[in-house]
Design a protein around this motif. Structure first.
Motif, short mmCIF file in Angstrom:
data_model
loop_
_atom_site.label_atom_id
_atom_site.label_comp_id
_atom_site.label_asym_id
_atom_site.label_seq_id
_atom_site.Cartn_x
_atom_site.Cartn_y
_atom_site.Cartn_z
N VAL A 137 0.86 -1.18 0.00
CA VAL A 137 0.00 0.00 0.00
C VAL A 137 0.90 1.23 0.00
CG1 VAL A 137 -1.70 1.32 1.32
CG2 VAL A 137 -1.87 -1.19 1.20
N PHE A 138 0.65 2.15 -0.92
CA PHE A 138 1.44 3.38 -1.03
C PHE A 138 0.57 4.56 -0.62
CE2 PHE A 138 3.44 0.35 -3.78
CZ PHE A 138 4.79 0.66 -3.79
N ILE A 139 1.00 5.29 0.40
CA ILE A 139 0.22 6.40 0.94
C ILE A 139 1.03 7.69 0.81
CG2 ILE A 139 -0.78 7.39 3.04
CD1 ILE A 139 -1.21 4.46 4.01
N LEU A 140 0.47 8.66 0.10
CA LEU A 140 1.05 10.00 0.01
C LEU A 140 0.20 10.91 0.88
CD1 LEU A 140 2.73 12.34 -1.23
CD2 LEU A 140 1.21 12.26 -3.22
N VAL A 145 6.79 20.30 8.12
CA VAL A 145 8.14 20.79 7.85
C VAL A 145 8.83 21.04 9.18
CG1 VAL A 145 9.50 22.61 6.79
CG2 VAL A 145 7.39 21.83 5.70
N GLU A 146 10.01 20.49 9.32
CA GLU A 146 10.78 20.67 10.55
C GLU A 146 11.99 21.56 10.28
OE1 GLU A 146 11.43 16.56 11.45
OE2 GLU A 146 9.55 16.37 12.57
N GLY A 147 12.60 22.07 11.33
CA GLY A 147 13.77 22.93 11.18
C GLY A 147 13.39 24.39 10.97
N SER A 209 10.03 17.35 -0.32
CA SER A 209 9.99 18.82 -0.22
C SER A 209 10.13 19.30 1.22
CB SER A 209 8.71 19.37 -0.85
OG SER A 209 8.58 18.93 -2.18
N PHE A 210 11.23 18.91 1.86
CA PHE A 210 11.56 19.32 3.24
C PHE A 210 10.56 18.80 4.27
CE2 PHE A 210 13.11 22.67 0.36
CZ PHE A 210 14.48 22.58 0.60
N GLY A 211 9.79 17.79 3.90
CA GLY A 211 8.84 17.22 4.85
C GLY A 211 7.42 17.72 4.72
N ILE A 212 7.13 18.52 3.68
CA ILE A 212 5.74 18.97 3.47
C ILE A 212 4.83 17.77 3.28
CG2 ILE A 212 4.18 20.24 1.93
CD1 ILE A 212 6.50 22.12 1.29
#
Length: 220
Positions: A137-140, A145-147, A209-212
């Motif tokens: 199963v692929f979940i997007l 965003v951290e940092g 994308s930086f954790g978005i």
């Protein structure tokens, strides 16, 4: 809510993400391609963007399922324009009560849908039930965003994004609901732990994308 915003949904996604959402879906498809699926279920398919990307990338048969009939109607028109109606079928249904037999699909995909499950464990268990043994199963899904970029992104997410969303969609709820639902949703290691508790044998994930956003691959 999703019925109301269906006509403007694709435009809003591309404007609000500056079309980065297209890149995220393609990243998921490239990961999925390695499994060489023949039949894929796309849950919470919406207007079919991921279903279309999956079919084009893998040449598999795709079933798109969503609870919103208006979203599906938009998706059916898009699929016909692309002459893919023989390859992609769209149907109304509930992710927490999937109308499919056990171990049917070579892969299951969900883009920005599990966050909206009323009962997350039940929904994830259903995704696991209908995928074949040894398949994934692929979940997007959105994450955080951290940092040092975190505060800037959250300002956009809580203030600018809802204002644009309201202006284009004319729906007050849709894009004020989005940041609230993302803030409340587990991500990263927490989401991995939940998937393992659901019964998946192996869980991997990639931050985008930086954790978005994050893609999770959960193997049955």
């Amino acid at each position: 809510m999703f019925d109301n915003i269906a006509p403007k949904y694709d435009l809003l996604n591309h404007v609000l993400s500056m079309k980065i959402d297209v890149m995220w879906r393609n990243t998921l498809v490239n990961w999925l391609k390695k499994d060489q699926p023949k039949e894929v279920l796309d849950v919470a398919t919406g207007t079919g963007d991921l279903a279309i990307a999956v079919q084009k990338g893998t040449r598999s048969k795709v079933v798109g399922l969503d609870l919103s009939q208006q979203m599906l109607n938009v998706g059916v028109i898009k699929i016909k324009k692309l002459n893919l109606d023989g390859e992609i079928s769209m149907q109304k249904g509930d992710a927490e009560n999937l109308p499919f037999s056990d171990n049917r699909f070579d892969a299951v995909t969900v883009a920005f849908g599990v966050r909206n499950f009323e009962n997350l464990p039940i929904g994830l268990a259903e995704l696991r039930r209908v995928v074949k043994e040894g398949k994934s199963v692929f979940i997007l899904e959105f994450s955080k965003v951290e940092g040092f970029l975190g505060p800037f992104y959250m300002f956009y997410f809580k203030n600018i994004l809802p204002a644009i969303g309201k202006l284009i969609s004319k729906d007050n709820r849709a894009y004020t609901y989005l940041p609230d639902s993302v803030n409340a949703f587990p991500y990263g290691e927490k989401m991995k732990a939940i998937l393992l508790e659901t019964g998946f044998k192996k869980v991997e994930y990639k931050k985008l994308s930086f954790g978005i956003a994050t893609i999770y691959k959960a193997t049955k």
